[in-house]
Design a protein around this motif. Structure first.
Motif, PDB file in Angstrom:
ATOM      1  N   GLU A  96      60.127  33.262 106.054  1.00  0.00           N
ATOM      2  CA  GLU A  96      60.948  32.433 106.934  1.00  0.00           C
ATOM      3  C   GLU A  96      60.527  32.636 108.380  1.00  0.00           C
ATOM      4  O   GLU A  96      60.194  33.726 108.808  1.00  0.00           O
ATOM      5  CB  GLU A  96      62.424  32.803 106.774  1.00  0.00           C
ATOM      6  N   ASN A  97      60.534  31.563 109.138  1.00  0.00           N
ATOM      7  CA  ASN A  97      60.215  31.567 110.562  1.00  0.00           C
ATOM      8  C   ASN A  97      58.767  31.914 110.876  1.00  0.00           C
ATOM      9  O   ASN A  97      58.444  32.189 112.026  1.00  0.00           O
ATOM     10  CB  ASN A  97      61.148  32.510 111.337  1.00  0.00           C
ATOM     11  N   LEU A  98      57.912  31.938 109.879  1.00  0.00           N
ATOM     12  CA  LEU A  98      56.505  32.208 110.109  1.00  0.00           C
ATOM     13  C   LEU A  98      55.804  30.923 110.518  1.00  0.00           C
ATOM     14  O   LEU A  98      56.011  29.879 109.909  1.00  0.00           O
ATOM     15  CB  LEU A  98      55.838  32.765 108.842  1.00  0.00           C
ATOM     16  N   THR A  99      55.009  31.001 111.562  1.00  0.00           N
ATOM     17  CA  THR A  99      54.217  29.850 111.978  1.00  0.00           C
ATOM     18  C   THR A  99      52.766  30.096 111.600  1.00  0.00           C
ATOM     19  O   THR A  99      52.295  31.230 111.591  1.00  0.00           O
ATOM     20  CB  THR A  99      54.337  29.603 113.490  1.00  0.00           C
ATOM     21  N   PHE A 100      52.094  29.020 111.280  1.00  0.00           N
ATOM     22  CA  PHE A 100      50.699  29.099 110.879  1.00  0.00           C
ATOM     23  C   PHE A 100      49.818  28.607 112.019  1.00  0.00           C
ATOM     24  O   PHE A 100      50.278  27.813 112.841  1.00  0.00           O
ATOM     25  CB  PHE A 100      50.480  28.233 109.630  1.00  0.00           C
ATOM     26  N   TYR A 129      43.082  19.375 118.332  1.00  0.00           N
ATOM     27  CA  TYR A 129      42.945  20.113 117.070  1.00  0.00           C
ATOM     28  C   TYR A 129      43.757  21.389 117.180  1.00  0.00           C
ATOM     29  O   TYR A 129      43.587  22.174 118.104  1.00  0.00           O
ATOM     30  CB  TYR A 129      41.475  20.418 116.778  1.00  0.00           C
ATOM     31  N   SER A 130      44.650  21.613 116.239  1.00  0.00           N
ATOM     32  CA  SER A 130      45.675  22.640 116.434  1.00  0.00           C
ATOM     33  C   SER A 130      45.466  23.965 115.701  1.00  0.00           C
ATOM     34  O   SER A 130      46.274  24.860 115.852  1.00  0.00           O
ATOM     35  CB  SER A 130      47.033  22.076 116.028  1.00  0.00           C
ATOM     36  N   CYS A 131      44.423  24.134 114.916  1.00  0.00           N
ATOM     37  CA  CYS A 131      44.267  25.385 114.187  1.00  0.00           C
ATOM     38  C   CYS A 131      43.440  26.376 114.993  1.00  0.00           C
ATOM     39  O   CYS A 131      42.210  26.304 115.020  1.00  0.00           O
ATOM     40  CB  CYS A 131      43.644  25.156 112.807  1.00  0.00           C
ATOM     41  N   ASP A 132      44.120  27.314 115.622  1.00  0.00           N
ATOM     42  CA  ASP A 132      43.434  28.305 116.446  1.00  0.00           C
ATOM     43  C   ASP A 132      42.514  29.207 115.625  1.00  0.00           C
ATOM     44  O   ASP A 132      41.477  29.636 116.113  1.00  0.00           O
ATOM     45  CB  ASP A 132      44.449  29.160 117.208  1.00  0.00           C
ATOM     46  N   LEU A 133      42.890  29.496 114.396  1.00  0.00           N
ATOM     47  CA  LEU A 133      42.042  30.332 113.549  1.00  0.00           C
ATOM     48  C   LEU A 133      40.746  29.603 113.203  1.00  0.00           C
ATOM     49  O   LEU A 133      39.661  30.170 113.294  1.00  0.00           O
ATOM     50  CB  LEU A 133      42.785  30.743 112.273  1.00  0.00           C
ATOM     51  N   CYS A 134      40.852  28.348 112.839  1.00  0.00           N
ATOM     52  CA  CYS A 134      39.654  27.542 112.539  1.00  0.00           C
ATOM     53  C   CYS A 134      38.766  27.416 113.762  1.00  0.00           C
ATOM     54  O   CYS A 134      37.537  27.469 113.653  1.00  0.00           O
ATOM     55  CB  CYS A 134      40.038  26.156 112.031  1.00  0.00           C
ATOM     56  N   ASN A 135      39.371  27.256 114.925  1.00  0.00           N
ATOM     57  CA  ASN A 135      38.591  27.149 116.157  1.00  0.00           C
ATOM     58  C   ASN A 135      37.798  28.425 116.431  1.00  0.00           C
ATOM     59  O   ASN A 135      36.712  28.369 116.999  1.00  0.00           O
ATOM     60  CB  ASN A 135      39.489  26.845 117.352  1.00  0.00           C
ATOM     61  N   VAL A 176      49.621  35.822 117.778  1.00  0.00           N
ATOM     62  CA  VAL A 176      48.510  36.747 117.986  1.00  0.00           C
ATOM     63  C   VAL A 176      47.187  35.987 117.945  1.00  0.00           C
ATOM     64  O   VAL A 176      46.322  36.165 118.803  1.00  0.00           O
ATOM     65  CB  VAL A 176      48.523  37.882 116.928  1.00  0.00           C
ATOM     66  N   ILE A 177      47.031  35.119 116.952  1.00  0.00           N
ATOM     67  CA  ILE A 177      45.785  34.366 116.797  1.00  0.00           C
ATOM     68  C   ILE A 177      45.527  33.488 118.021  1.00  0.00           C
ATOM     69  O   ILE A 177      44.398  33.421 118.515  1.00  0.00           O
ATOM     70  CB  ILE A 177      45.802  33.540 115.499  1.00  0.00           C
ATOM     71  N   SER A 178      46.553  32.850 118.542  1.00  0.00           N
ATOM     72  CA  SER A 178      46.361  31.975 119.708  1.00  0.00           C
ATOM     73  C   SER A 178      45.999  32.757 120.968  1.00  0.00           C
ATOM     74  O   SER A 178      45.458  32.188 121.916  1.00  0.00           O
ATOM     75  CB  SER A 178      47.596  31.106 119.954  1.00  0.00           C
ATOM     76  N   SER A 179      46.273  34.046 120.987  1.00  0.00           N
ATOM     77  CA  SER A 179      45.927  34.863 122.156  1.00  0.00           C
ATOM     78  C   SER A 179      44.456  35.290 122.150  1.00  0.00           C
ATOM     79  O   SER A 179      43.954  35.774 123.160  1.00  0.00           O
ATOM     80  CB  SER A 179      46.826  36.102 122.219  1.00  0.00           C
ATOM     81  N   LEU A 180      43.775  35.114 121.028  1.00  0.00           N
ATOM     82  CA  LEU A 180      42.377  35.516 120.923  1.00  0.00           C
ATOM     83  C   LEU A 180      41.489  34.452 121.563  1.00  0.00           C
ATOM     84  O   LEU A 180      41.714  33.262 121.396  1.00  0.00           O
ATOM     85  CB  LEU A 180      41.988  35.706 119.460  1.00  0.00           C
ATOM     86  N   SER A 181      40.463  34.891 122.276  1.00  0.00           N
ATOM     87  CA  SER A 181      39.616  33.924 122.965  1.00  0.00           C
ATOM     88  C   SER A 181      38.235  33.756 122.348  1.00  0.00           C
ATOM     89  O   SER A 181      37.485  32.872 122.766  1.00  0.00           O
ATOM     90  CB  SER A 181      39.473  34.306 124.445  1.00  0.00           C
ATOM     91  N   SER A 182      37.908  34.590 121.356  1.00  0.00           N
ATOM     92  CA  SER A 182      36.583  34.484 120.756  1.00  0.00           C
ATOM     93  C   SER A 182      36.597  35.040 119.337  1.00  0.00           C
ATOM     94  O   SER A 182      37.520  35.769 118.947  1.00  0.00           O
ATOM     95  CB  SER A 182      35.553  35.254 121.586  1.00  0.00           C
ATOM     96  N   VAL A 183      35.557  34.714 118.604  1.00  0.00           N
ATOM     97  CA  VAL A 183      35.412  35.246 117.247  1.00  0.00           C
ATOM     98  C   VAL A 183      35.250  36.768 117.311  1.00  0.00           C
ATOM     99  O   VAL A 183      35.720  37.480 116.415  1.00  0.00           O
ATOM    100  CB  VAL A 183      34.255  34.547 116.490  1.00  0.00           C
ATOM    101  N   GLU A 184      34.644  37.264 118.370  1.00  0.00           N
ATOM    102  CA  GLU A 184      34.512  38.719 118.527  1.00  0.00           C
ATOM    103  C   GLU A 184      35.872  39.385 118.661  1.00  0.00           C
ATOM    104  O   GLU A 184      36.084  40.473 118.123  1.00  0.00           O
ATOM    105  CB  GLU A 184      33.621  39.053 119.744  1.00  0.00           C
ATOM    106  N   ASP A 185      36.806  38.729 119.354  1.00  0.00           N
ATOM    107  CA  ASP A 185      38.169  39.266 119.470  1.00  0.00           C
ATOM    108  C   ASP A 185      38.824  39.358 118.088  1.00  0.00           C
ATOM    109  O   ASP A 185      39.493  40.340 117.770  1.00  0.00           O
ATOM    110  CB  ASP A 185      39.042  38.374 120.362  1.00  0.00           C
ATOM    111  N   LEU A 186      38.629  38.331 117.284  1.00  0.00           N
ATOM    112  CA  LEU A 186      39.183  38.328 115.929  1.00  0.00           C
ATOM    113  C   LEU A 186      38.568  39.449 115.100  1.00  0.00           C
ATOM    114  O   LEU A 186      39.285  40.185 114.409  1.00  0.00           O
ATOM    115  CB  LEU A 186      38.943  36.968 115.252  1.00  0.00           C
ATOM    116  N   ILE A 187      37.283  39.601 115.170  1.00  0.00           N
ATOM    117  CA  ILE A 187      36.603  40.639 114.401  1.00  0.00           C
ATOM    118  C   ILE A 187      37.079  42.020 114.843  1.00  0.00           C
ATOM    119  O   ILE A 187      37.367  42.891 114.009  1.00  0.00           O
ATOM    120  CB  ILE A 187      35.067  40.494 114.532  1.00  0.00           C
TER     121      ILE A 187
END
Length: 102
Positions: free
Chosen positions: A64-68, A17-23, A87-98
């Motif tokens: 242009e050149n933006l990845t999702f 499953y490839s969506c790091d934000l959804c994960n 940046v999103i893929s570097s986050l390891s938890s929902v707390e990191d995102l928040i």
């Protein structure tokens, strides 16, 4: 339909499953409680869109050149990118995102 395919994909093959934000924000069937609490009590409005929905809605946006996945901020008619997929893929938890959103 995308939503149902995503749920099925998460269950059948979670390793691909490839969506790091959804994960970060969602479990298999619902939003994670910590994320939902933050989102519902934030002063910001959050809108989640699949890539195709986003691109159809914002045809004139020069990305242009933006990845999702990516996180954008919209004020009036101005849209700016806050975090890209790197940046999103570097986050390891929902707390990191928040923390990043705050």
């Amino acid at each position: 339909m995308n939503k149902y395919v995503d749920v099925l994909h998460k269950i059948v093959s979670p390793d691909t499953y490839s969506c790091d934000l959804c994960n970060l924000t969602h479990g298999n069937f619902t939003e994670k409680k910590r994320w939902k609490n933050y989102r519902e009590n934030s002063n910001s409005e959050f809108v989640f869109m699949y890539k195709d929905q986003f691109l159809d809605t914002y045809l004139d946006l020069n990305i242009e050149n933006l990845t999702f996945p990516a996180v954008f901020k919209k004020e009036g008619s101005v849209i700016e990118i806050l975090f890209d997929s790197k940046v999103i893929s570097s986050l390891s938890s929902v707390e990191d995102l928040i923390d990043l959103l705050q």
